[in-house]
Design a protein around this motif. Structure first.
Motif, short mmCIF file in Angstrom:
data_model
loop_
_atom_site.label_atom_id
_atom_site.label_comp_id
_atom_site.label_asym_id
_atom_site.label_seq_id
_atom_site.Cartn_x
_atom_site.Cartn_y
_atom_site.Cartn_z
N TYR A 166 0.81 -1.22 0.00
CA TYR A 166 0.00 0.00 0.00
C TYR A 166 0.85 1.27 0.00
O TYR A 166 0.44 2.30 0.52
CB TYR A 166 -0.92 0.00 1.23
N GLN A 167 2.01 1.18 -0.62
CA GLN A 167 2.96 2.30 -0.59
C GLN A 167 2.36 3.60 -1.12
O GLN A 167 2.47 4.66 -0.52
CB GLN A 167 4.22 1.93 -1.39
N SER A 168 1.69 3.52 -2.27
CA SER A 168 1.14 4.73 -2.89
C SER A 168 0.00 5.31 -2.03
O SER A 168 -0.14 6.53 -1.91
CB SER A 168 0.64 4.43 -4.30
N ILE A 169 -0.79 4.42 -1.42
CA ILE A 169 -1.90 4.88 -0.58
C ILE A 169 -1.36 5.54 0.68
O ILE A 169 -1.85 6.59 1.11
CB ILE A 169 -2.82 3.70 -0.22
N ILE A 170 -0.35 4.92 1.28
CA ILE A 170 0.27 5.50 2.48
C ILE A 170 0.83 6.88 2.18
O ILE A 170 0.65 7.83 2.96
CB ILE A 170 1.37 4.56 3.01
N LYS A 171 1.47 7.02 1.03
CA LYS A 171 2.04 8.31 0.64
C LYS A 171 0.94 9.36 0.47
O LYS A 171 1.05 10.49 0.98
CB LYS A 171 2.81 8.16 -0.67
N GLU A 172 -0.15 8.98 -0.22
CA GLU A 172 -1.22 9.93 -0.48
C GLU A 172 -1.94 10.33 0.80
O GLU A 172 -2.19 11.52 1.04
CB GLU A 172 -2.22 9.34 -1.47
N LEU A 173 -2.25 9.36 1.64
CA LEU A 173 -2.95 9.67 2.90
C LEU A 173 -2.07 10.49 3.84
O LEU A 173 -2.57 11.31 4.62
CB LEU A 173 -3.42 8.39 3.58
N SER A 174 -0.76 10.27 3.76
CA SER A 174 0.18 11.06 4.58
C SER A 174 0.20 12.51 4.11
O SER A 174 0.20 13.44 4.93
CB SER A 174 1.58 10.46 4.51
N GLU A 175 0.21 12.70 2.79
CA GLU A 175 0.21 14.05 2.24
C GLU A 175 -1.07 14.80 2.60
O GLU A 175 -1.06 16.02 2.78
CB GLU A 175 0.38 14.00 0.72
N LEU A 176 -2.17 14.05 2.71
CA LEU A 176 -3.45 14.65 3.07
C LEU A 176 -3.61 14.82 4.58
O LEU A 176 -4.63 15.30 5.06
CB LEU A 176 -4.60 13.80 2.53
N GLU A 177 -2.59 14.38 5.33
CA GLU A 177 -2.53 14.51 6.80
C GLU A 177 -3.60 13.66 7.50
O GLU A 177 -4.00 13.94 8.63
CB GLU A 177 -2.64 15.97 7.23
N ILE A 178 -4.04 12.61 6.81
CA ILE A 178 -4.97 11.65 7.41
C ILE A 178 -4.19 10.54 8.11
O ILE A 178 -4.63 10.02 9.13
CB ILE A 178 -5.90 11.05 6.33
N LEU A 179 -3.03 10.24 7.57
CA LEU A 179 -2.19 9.17 8.10
C LEU A 179 -0.88 9.76 8.59
O LEU A 179 -0.24 10.56 7.89
CB LEU A 179 -1.92 8.12 7.02
N SER A 180 -0.48 9.39 9.80
CA SER A 180 0.84 9.79 10.30
C SER A 180 1.65 8.53 10.55
O SER A 180 1.16 7.58 11.18
CB SER A 180 0.71 10.62 11.58
#
Length: 480
Positions: free
Chosen positions: A65-79
């Motif tokens: 889920y590398q791309s999803i983790i990156k996108e959610l991190s950029e959106l500040e939903i995932l830390s």
């Protein structure tokens, strides 16, 4: 790793994620759903957040889920690191460090602590607030206007709310406030907006003409059709008030209005079907109708869990009708949904449940300043007076105590920046502490916001211009 402060919802067979801290609404695909479900299954839940610790965080999660983790991190939903600082979009504005020069932007004028109605659910003891028959004098009114204009500092626009009891019981002073503040504001290069809350029983033609001349926005308290209105809103002598209010409202709405006329329904035990109330009141010509559950600890009047679910179900039905009108670029005056859609569209990031104590205060008939109009005459919430000004030390302390970050259960809530714990008076009435969140409404609010999110997405997909219009209050009216 932490997936924080989010609501997952579905509409039109599509899946979405709402991140309350940033206001982002994200359409998610099947792969993202799988990742979120993995998190929810294996993570530790706290409120609307999930934390996944190292012992459950396998390498293949990062790989798959590398791309999803990156996108959610950029959106500040995932830390990635649970203890890392929140991003700049999800940061809650802090409590004011210096209240000394905070402008006063809105004053609610309690023109009189008296009312000619005896509403069963009145939070103000028949309009008297425990301090019978106090009338604001013209001298106090003048001082209050001067205080607002002077202590609004650099602000070019201020708001005066004409309130009571029933404000028209002090008609001469009401008229003086509007005339005097209009003249003084012009001298100072400022603009005053006026709003008035009334029970509608004393609206004469002369008063209607005055309200139109000064573009005073009016909110009339009505509880739907005659049967339901008269059940809870009788005159002091016991007779129903509907016929009088209805006649006066017709006079007001049929006049040449320069500002909208809305109405507010207090929803108490045994309430009328919401759609029936809405249709009835919109047919009178009201621009908008808002519904508010009664603030009451007496369970013969307050809504229990069954009542609240019934209210929510009916809100959802009306929201579906609202969306159909919105797609056709028509406005249905259900203000509960309009206000929510406006907040979602603007991406609210609030640290406080409302503006009380920030730029908003209530002034009593004697000139004392209170946290808000609902705390009028309650010495615990006296914030100063119009002669010596706001007690800045008390203001700073109260704003620190009321900040959403000091409400433990709000920290991991997806509604943190849109609800911020809710109404302070409600908290005092139902939780026994004005600093606590409105825990009795938490689940209800989650469900209501979800209904609003679904409506927002459907409108955004088919008529996004409508959302821009309501954010700027440029909509056509439909009474269907």
């Amino acid at each position: 790793m932490q997936l924080s402060n989010y609501l997952r919802f579905e509409t039109n067979h599509q899946h979405y994620l709402y991140h309350g801290l940033t206001g982002n609404i994200i359409h998610i695909d099947k792969e993202a759903i799988e990742f979120i479900e993995f998190f929810e299954t294996n993570g530790d839940r706290e409120g609307d957040s999930y934390t996944l610790y190292d012992d459950k965080l396998k390498d293949q999660v990062f790989e798959s889920y590398q791309s999803i983790i990156k996108e959610l991190s950029e959106l500040e939903i995932l830390s990635i690191n649970r203890n890392e600082n929140v991003g700049r979009f999800s940061q809650t504005p802090g409590a004011p460090q210096n209240t000394g020069n905070m402008p006063v932007k809105t004053l609610v004028f309690h023109l009189v602590n008296e009312c000619n109605l005896r509403c069963t659910y009145c939070y103000a003891d028949g309009g008297e607030y425990g301090a019978p028959q106090k009338y604001m004098s013209q001298q106090t009114a003048k001082q209050a206007v001067d205080y607002l204009l002077e202590h609004s500092y650099h602000e070019k626009s201020v708001t005066i709310v004409l309130f009571g009891g029933e404000p028209f019981l002090n008609w001469d002073v009401l008229r003086f406030i509007v005339e005097y503040s209009s003249e003084e504001a012009e001298k100072r290069g400022k603009k005053v907006s006026y709003s008035l809350t009334t029970n509608g029983t004393l609206l004469s033609q002369k008063k209607v003409e005055f309200l139109n001349k000064y573009s005073v926005g009016v909110s009339v308290s009505m509880d739907g059709s005659e049967e339901y209105h008269d059940r809870n809103r009788p005159f002091a002598g016991g007779q129903g008030s509907y016929q009088t209010v209805n006649k006066n409202v017709s006079r007001l709405i049929e006049s040449e209005r320069t500002a909208p006329v809305g109405t507010r329904v207090t929803v108490a035990k045994g309430f009328e079907e919401i759609e029936a109330s809405l249709k009835h009141l919109l047919s009178k010509g009201f621009y908008e109708v808002g519904f508010a559950p009664v603030t009451e600890s007496d369970m013969s009047l307050a809504l229990n869990d069954v009542d609240l679910q019934k209210l929510l179900d009916q809100f959802e039905e009306i929201s579906d009708v609202y969306v159909k009108h919105a797609i056709q670029n028509e406005y249905l005056g259900f203000s509960n949904l309009t206000n929510l859609l406006r907040e979602l569209h603007n991406g609210e990031n609030k640290a406080y449940g409302c503006g009380a104590g920030l730029g908003f205060f209530a002034v009593s008939p004697e000139g004392n300043l209170y946290l808000c109009h609902r705390f009028n005459e309650d010495e615990r919430f006296k914030m100063g007076d119009i002669y010596k000004g706001v007690n800045r030390k008390k203001q700073k302390q109260m704003l620190e105590e009321l900040h959403v970050d000091n409400k433990v259960s709000c920290k991991t809530c997806s509604l943190k920046h849109i609800c911020s714990g809710g109404c302070y008076y409600e908290a005092m009435e139902r939780q026994g502490d004005f600093r606590k969140p409105n825990a009795h409404y938490c689940n209800w609010m989650h469900d209501w916001i979800t209904i609003g999110l679904k409506a927002y997405v459907r409108i955004a997909e088919q008529n996004p211009g409508f959302l821009e219009a309501i954010a700027g209050d440029k909509v056509r009216c439909s009474t269907s």
